[in-house]
Design a protein around this motif. Structure first.
Motif, PDB file in Angstrom:
ATOM      1  N   LEU A 176      -7.815   2.534   3.282  1.00 55.22           N
ATOM      2  CA  LEU A 176      -7.223   2.727   1.954  1.00 55.22           C
ATOM      3  C   LEU A 176      -7.866   1.824   0.908  1.00 55.22           C
ATOM      4  CD1 LEU A 176      -3.437   3.170   2.765  1.00 55.22           C
ATOM      5  CD2 LEU A 176      -5.055   4.915   2.029  1.00 55.22           C
ATOM      6  N   CYS A 177      -8.155   0.595   1.262  1.00 52.65           N
ATOM      7  CA  CYS A 177      -8.804  -0.313   0.314  1.00 52.65           C
ATOM      8  C   CYS A 177     -10.224   0.151   0.000  1.00 52.65           C
ATOM      9  CB  CYS A 177      -8.799  -1.740   0.852  1.00 52.65           C
ATOM     10  SG  CYS A 177      -7.152  -2.481   0.857  1.00 52.65           S
ATOM     11  N   GLU A 214      -5.220  -0.105   6.395  1.00 56.00           N
ATOM     12  CA  GLU A 214      -5.440  -0.962   5.231  1.00 56.00           C
ATOM     13  C   GLU A 214      -6.908  -0.960   4.814  1.00 56.00           C
ATOM     14  OE1 GLU A 214      -3.905  -5.164   3.447  1.00 56.00           O
ATOM     15  OE2 GLU A 214      -3.599  -4.759   5.565  1.00 56.00           O
ATOM     16  N   THR A 222     -11.274   3.228   0.120  1.00 58.07           N
ATOM     17  CA  THR A 222     -11.133   4.433  -0.695  1.00 58.07           C
ATOM     18  C   THR A 222     -10.835   4.068  -2.149  1.00 58.07           C
ATOM     19  OG1 THR A 222     -10.352   5.683   1.210  1.00 58.07           O
ATOM     20  CG2 THR A 222      -9.852   6.594  -0.951  1.00 58.07           C
ATOM     21  N   ALA A 223      -9.942   3.117  -2.345  1.00 56.12           N
ATOM     22  CA  ALA A 223      -9.602   2.691  -3.704  1.00 56.12           C
ATOM     23  C   ALA A 223     -10.807   2.077  -4.405  1.00 56.12           C
ATOM     24  CB  ALA A 223      -8.446   1.699  -3.665  1.00 56.12           C
ATOM     25  N   SER A 235       0.108   8.949  -0.987  1.00 51.70           N
ATOM     26  CA  SER A 235      -0.807   9.944  -1.562  1.00 51.70           C
ATOM     27  C   SER A 235      -1.999  10.258  -0.661  1.00 51.70           C
ATOM     28  CB  SER A 235      -1.300   9.470  -2.932  1.00 51.70           C
ATOM     29  OG  SER A 235      -2.084   8.310  -2.789  1.00 51.70           O
ATOM     30  N   ALA A 236      -2.108   9.581   0.455  1.00 45.42           N
ATOM     31  CA  ALA A 236      -3.242   9.810   1.363  1.00 45.42           C
ATOM     32  C   ALA A 236      -3.118  11.179   2.019  1.00 45.42           C
ATOM     33  CB  ALA A 236      -3.287   8.725   2.425  1.00 45.42           C
ATOM     34  N   LEU A 262       0.814  -1.218   0.000  1.00 46.29           N
ATOM     35  CA  LEU A 262       0.000   0.000   0.000  1.00 46.29           C
ATOM     36  C   LEU A 262       0.851   1.273   0.000  1.00 46.29           C
ATOM     37  CD1 LEU A 262      -2.707  -1.061   2.589  1.00 46.29           C
ATOM     38  CD2 LEU A 262      -2.978  -0.881   0.120  1.00 46.29           C
ATOM     39  N   ALA A 265       2.141   3.264  -2.265  1.00 39.28           N
ATOM     40  CA  ALA A 265       1.687   4.368  -3.121  1.00 39.28           C
ATOM     41  C   ALA A 265       0.439   5.021  -2.548  1.00 39.28           C
ATOM     42  CB  ALA A 265       1.432   3.869  -4.542  1.00 39.28           C
ATOM     43  N   SER A 266      -0.477   4.225  -2.065  1.00 42.21           N
ATOM     44  CA  SER A 266      -1.709   4.761  -1.488  1.00 42.21           C
ATOM     45  C   SER A 266      -1.425   5.546  -0.214  1.00 42.21           C
ATOM     46  CB  SER A 266      -2.690   3.638  -1.177  1.00 42.21           C
ATOM     47  OG  SER A 266      -3.089   2.980  -2.351  1.00 42.21           O
ATOM     48  N   ILE A 267      -0.522   5.035   0.601  1.00 44.66           N
ATOM     49  CA  ILE A 267      -0.167   5.733   1.836  1.00 44.66           C
ATOM     50  C   ILE A 267       0.498   7.060   1.514  1.00 44.66           C
ATOM     51  CG2 ILE A 267       1.356   5.661   3.855  1.00 44.66           C
ATOM     52  CD1 ILE A 267       0.821   2.605   3.930  1.00 44.66           C
ATOM     53  N   ARG A 281     -12.731   3.474  -7.784  1.00 50.02           N
ATOM     54  CA  ARG A 281     -12.952   2.652  -8.975  1.00 50.02           C
ATOM     55  C   ARG A 281     -14.424   2.682  -9.385  1.00 50.02           C
ATOM     56  NH1 ARG A 281     -10.540  -2.480  -7.064  1.00 50.02           N
ATOM     57  NH2 ARG A 281      -8.901  -1.463  -5.932  1.00 50.02           N
TER      58      ARG A 281
END
Length: 76
Positions: A64-65, A61, A67-68, A13-14, A7, A9-11, A72
């Motif tokens: 972030l999941c 986790e 949010t992703a 950009s959070a 994660l 990249a997601s972290i 989508r």
């Protein structure tokens, strides 16, 4: 990022208030856990902070999941 490499990249950009609060809470918990471990602190308190760190990692986790997934669905 080191504990959740999948994660990173997601972290990175959070930027939501929720995520910033989680990151700050995690930092405080990790610092206390490490201080307890290095100082040979109370084992029960050390275990409690280890558990808090794990729970915060899981929460990061999940958020972030979710949010992703929402992004989508929205096509963003």
């Amino acid at each position: 990022m080191m504990r959740l490499p999948h994660l990173r990249a997601s972290i990175a950009s959070a930027s939501s208030d929720c995520m910033i609060e989680l990151f700050c809470s995690y930092e405080l918990a990790v610092n206390m856990r490490d201080a307890l471990v290095l100082g040979n602190g109370r084992p029960d308190l050390t275990d409690e902070y280890r558990q808090i760190c794990l729970e915060l990692e899981e929460e990061v986790e999940v958020v972030l999941c979710a949010t992703a997934l929402a992004m989508r669905r929205d096509g963003t």
